[in-house]
Design an enzyme around this catalytic site. Sequence first.
Site, mmCIF file in Angstrom:
data_model
loop_
_atom_site.group_PDB
_atom_site.id
_atom_site.type_symbol
_atom_site.label_atom_id
_atom_site.label_comp_id
_atom_site.label_asym_id
_atom_site.label_seq_id
_atom_site.Cartn_x
_atom_site.Cartn_y
_atom_site.Cartn_z
ATOM 1 N N THR A 247 0.810 -1.208 0.000
ATOM 2 C CA THR A 247 0.000 0.000 0.000
ATOM 3 C C THR A 247 0.848 1.264 0.000
ATOM 4 O OG1 THR A 247 -0.076 -0.349 2.375
ATOM 5 C CG2 THR A 247 -2.005 -0.992 1.130
ATOM 6 N N ARG B 232 -6.898 13.470 4.572
ATOM 7 C CA ARG B 232 -5.620 13.959 4.036
ATOM 8 C C ARG B 232 -4.947 12.841 3.234
ATOM 9 N NH1 ARG B 232 -2.146 17.918 6.066
ATOM 10 N NH2 ARG B 232 -2.954 17.804 8.187
ATOM 11 N N LEU C 50 -1.758 11.291 1.804
ATOM 12 C CA LEU C 50 -0.350 11.393 2.209
ATOM 13 C C LEU C 50 0.598 11.371 1.013
ATOM 14 C CD1 LEU C 50 -0.492 9.049 5.339
ATOM 15 C CD2 LEU C 50 -0.575 11.558 5.273
ATOM 16 N N GLN D 288 -3.689 2.950 -5.008
ATOM 17 C CA GLN D 288 -4.566 2.160 -4.152
ATOM 18 C C GLN D 288 -5.963 2.067 -4.746
ATOM 19 O OE1 GLN D 288 -4.095 0.254 -1.229
ATOM 20 N NE2 GLN D 288 -2.203 0.468 -2.359
ATOM 21 N N LYS E 26 -7.539 9.255 6.309
ATOM 22 C CA LYS E 26 -8.446 8.124 6.438
ATOM 23 C C LYS E 26 -7.908 7.019 5.530
ATOM 24 C CE LYS E 26 -12.403 10.548 5.471
ATOM 25 N NZ LYS E 26 -13.844 10.936 5.554
ATOM 26 N N GLU F 33 -9.083 0.045 1.032
ATOM 27 C CA GLU F 33 -10.225 -0.804 0.705
ATOM 28 C C GLU F 33 -11.388 -0.071 0.047
ATOM 29 O OE1 GLU F 33 -10.194 -4.142 3.972
ATOM 30 O OE2 GLU F 33 -9.511 -2.266 4.819
#
Lengths: 735, 171, 329
Positions: A465, A625, A627, A635, A697, A701
């Site tokens: 990830t 936010r 990153l 993702q 967050k 998934e």
Amino acid sequence: MTATQPDLGTWVGKGIDRVEGPHKVTGTAPYASDVTLPGMLHAVVVTSTIAAGSIVKIDSSALLTLPGVRAVFTHENFPRLNTPTQVLFGEAPVVPMQDARIAFHGQEVALVVADTPQEATEAARLLEITYAAEPPLLDPAGQRRETLPSSPDTSRGDTDAGWAAADVRVGATYRTPENTNNPLGLMGCVAVWDGDHLEIHDSTQGTIALRTILAGMFGVPESGVRVRVPYLGGGFGAGLNQWPYKILAAGAARELGVPVKLMLTRPQMFRLVGHRPNSEHQVRLGAARDGGLTMIEHRATSLSSMDFPAVGLLTSGTPHLYDCANVATVERTVRLNRRYPTSMRAPGEAEGNWAVETAMDELAHELGMDPLDLRLRNLATERDPATGKPWSSNAVIECCRVGAELFGWSRRDPRPASTREGDLLIGQGMAACGFFAYMPMSQARVTIYADGTAAVRSAATDIGTGTYTIITQVAADLLGLHPQQVDFQLGDSDMPASAHSGGSGLASSLSNAVIDAVSHLRGELLALAGPDSPLHGLAPDDVVCRDGALCRRDDPSAREPIADLLAGSGLVELAADGRLRPPEGAARDMVHAAAYGARFVEVAIDPMIGRLRVRRVVTVTDGGRILNKKLARSQILGATVGGIGQALFEDTLTDPGTGRVANGTFGDYLVAVNADVPDVEVAFVGEPDRYTPSGTKGIGEIGLVGVAAAIGNAVFHATGRRARDLPITVDQLMM
Amino acid sequence: MKTTRTTTRVPSAQDLYTVDVFTVVNGSPMQWRVDTRTTLLEALRDTAGLTGTKRGCDQGACGACTVHVDGKRVLSCLTLAAQADGRQVTTIEGLAGDDGPHPLQEAFLRHDAFQCGFCTPGQLMSAACLLREGRAGSDAAIREYMSGNLCRCGAYDNIVAAIRDVAKGAD
Amino acid sequence: MRAFLYDRPTAVDEAVAAVAADPQAAFLAGGTTQVDLMKDGVWTPDRLVDITRLPLRGILVESQQLKVGALTTMEELAAEPVVAQRLAFVREALLHGASVQLRNMATIGGNLLQRTRCRYFRDPTVSACNRRSPDSGCAAVDNVARMHAILGVDERCIALHASDVAVPLIAVDASVLVNGPAGQRRIPLTEFWVRADEGPSIENVLGHGDLITEIDIPLLPQGWRSGYLKVRDRASYEFALTSAAVALQLDGDLIADIRIALGGVGSVPWRAREAEEMLRGTPVDPLRFEQAGRAVMASAFTVPGTAFKVDLAVRTLSRQLLTMTEAKR
């Protein structure tokens, strides 16, 4: 109060390349399967060929005469182990080979250990086992089933009244099949003991959980068990649970006194490391003529195994997404002689969303309302409708609006089967979605060195990830360094404990632990500042790290070079630990918000031969936010591919009479290939989440959720035929 | 019966089930004495210690074990090591040139064309041949001729972008 | 995998003699089916005679046919310009099969001899398989069948011959040249395979030690067109649910001559002669296309999981005929 951390923004957010990427593109990243130790033996698992009953006889003596075979372990000679302790991250495993009982087809019944993998594999093939078979429980509708709650029932308002008050009602049954996680990396481990010390190189998503479980089962101190996972060949949940194979390898290594390597085969990956279980959903929706929902009822059932808990979560999102006064959810699982279920990317939500968002599309059709407008009319954006408390963030409406704009939704002809291109029927569908917030504990240690570089250490894993990269970016910003000056080390249970990579919880959990650690580090550095220092007496929040110095936040010219602070106290390095802290201030009264999304899909269907191709996907996500924008996009892209697979291909089948996996290979179980995927348009919306300082967050998934329903809804729009069972295959689409 | 064995030595009982393989891997001559059952994948990983080539299924269905034999992309999991005797083998460890990384390696990094990285060596070896085969002319062609390499993380769009980039640069 | 002896002869006669002399010996070519089956424990030869260095690789283009060495790979045959010009459906079938990596390994001779993909056949822990073990039953009929055959099968075995390229090859009346212990002979592909309903444990007419050395493929006459349509779940890298290989010659609105074979449906690659006869010499007529397909399917044997294939095969053939005659549905 929990304030959004002010020092993120120089490197955080930027789409820098993966810091571990050079190892991956050169083949030098070491996965568990790549570990070789001196004197290592190779173990192969033998699995049962019945689904229920017991082992009568295993003739292992014949095997011991075969070339290279060193040992055969069965329930008769495998060590008796302590009952595993329940751990915070994941369920306690079923202890393998403790008795003769068989509870599913494909269960571990023997372990053959030999000098080479070829010798072990061939000997395993020749092992003769006599069983006393009993009729297995395989039919979920059968009479003797055991039904258990798998998520708490929820209820608010009065759904009967809501149903009665509705102008328009829909109700239907939706099904999803078993899907198998199937990370491309075959799972396995290398275990080696030195006295009471165990070191295990494994494919787990959670190093600490494995440490705790193995220490408890083998009765050794937790400090003596070391789990190493620098790289993982994917997992998608299959690495969350501490499966029996690891226990077998550790047990064999202890008995034999040499390192033992155990790699699963691809067919075993369908049997021994979990799957997304089959589910069935009864959904009823009622609405007023204006589209306002008057009731939502979601009753779901999943299948589970005899000895291992259900995953649940099928109804977890239903009470929270839409603002509706009357909502009820009920969820059960049925125990059968089936292999162990586990979490698979977006567990529960991926299935529940398929049911509810398809039902919403049916409702929109019955109302004569645009499916997008029905969502916009009902989405709960200010407060969690289940508790009435404010969300810490929620941009689901913006997801829908931005997605519709990018997709060109307003140009869609709402009539089903209205658009043709030659032989093709074209359809467009959408779905809204959320993925619950989950944030288990993480800890991290940040060390700053006299040469100006820094290290971050945590027992976390990077499942692909981007943990290596995003934590490097977070630490670089907080320490005022370039990412190349920050070395983030992970995947080692001897480092500060961390949550598993799972539940989309790690990015948030670990980034906040690093924020906490750096805050402590600033405090430690301040303590080194003498009475003459311009920083003397300041608090950690009053200073920042910048350009190798500790500076006053409000006056950066008041500074002390960190190297000087260290040298002044005879230090060559200084470390501080941090952990995820509970929410403070206003955040305590908020509901920790889910990640949200909206999916828009266009399909082309050749109804004569049932051929469906996904032509276009627009996927918009509120991930708080972001990153790293490059890795975040990846993702969502990857999860979209998973969603296409869920919608159209993935279907683990079981022989009805024997419980055997019927299609347990990559040749028979289809996952999406490159040619199945269109260019996917990815967008992010929303603001940093207010629940934690890092404001992020998890987005591992959410990208999968809603894709299947959007595809199914596009199929309805293209053809006028409603798909309620996944996967949607050629035979359903011939018309 | 006259047959040609791969070696001229007099075999002992156990030797009957071993085979000597002379091959050139990434430009270096290698000699392996392996169990006849050994696949090229196993010989590369376990005998030669070149673990960059991955085992994803061992059944010819995922592409993770893709290597080049005499310049063509093949699956090393379904190739017996003995069949590589006298052949030139290239693995991910040999993809980079003396003067630095292969352009595809840089493009994969730049486009984030991988996540967990496990399928990546196979994707790169496949893509390197794809360029040589002249099949990178369109996104549709790239997707079709890269479909023998599964990526469970789903990095396909980025893989296509990376290959497209290198193909254009090579024009 | 069971331990085996390994030989690598350099002459065809040596290879044939080596296998003929040992009942537990077998030829090994590209290995894409064989090594997989050995790993599964379904196929356990004691001796492998590696034929990949025999001089059986290459394509000889003659005026009326191609002589293709049995060890020519699928990729090599697909790259032959004459195949693109005169046997378009062979090229399409080749490129729709497997993946590039597998096509670089798999030989044309081996492709014809590929074993069924039936998971019950390929799992030795399943005891009921008449193909593996005569008179043991058929687990596929009672369990999960989808990638299985509906023609040339019965309740004893529903194994599918999954080759793509064999479908157009049988349509053009290709033949194989076989060297065996009894010398050399030619076998037309139409007589090469044995239907499962004629004996589930026998797949073809080759005897022990017989080696395919060459495949002779007649070129389609000038003025013919051909095409291969493959229907499958995903867009690539999957065996056919159904496929149709069609070659035809149009004379205005008339189908002057036609050859048809179907894939994904038969225990052997399925030459659809009934359909050819119904369409030969008739005007282009979509209704007749469908009737021709139905005629082929008249003898279909289905189980619940394969029932959809009857309709799908008819539609696949119809669609391909529609495309090639540019008729409207």
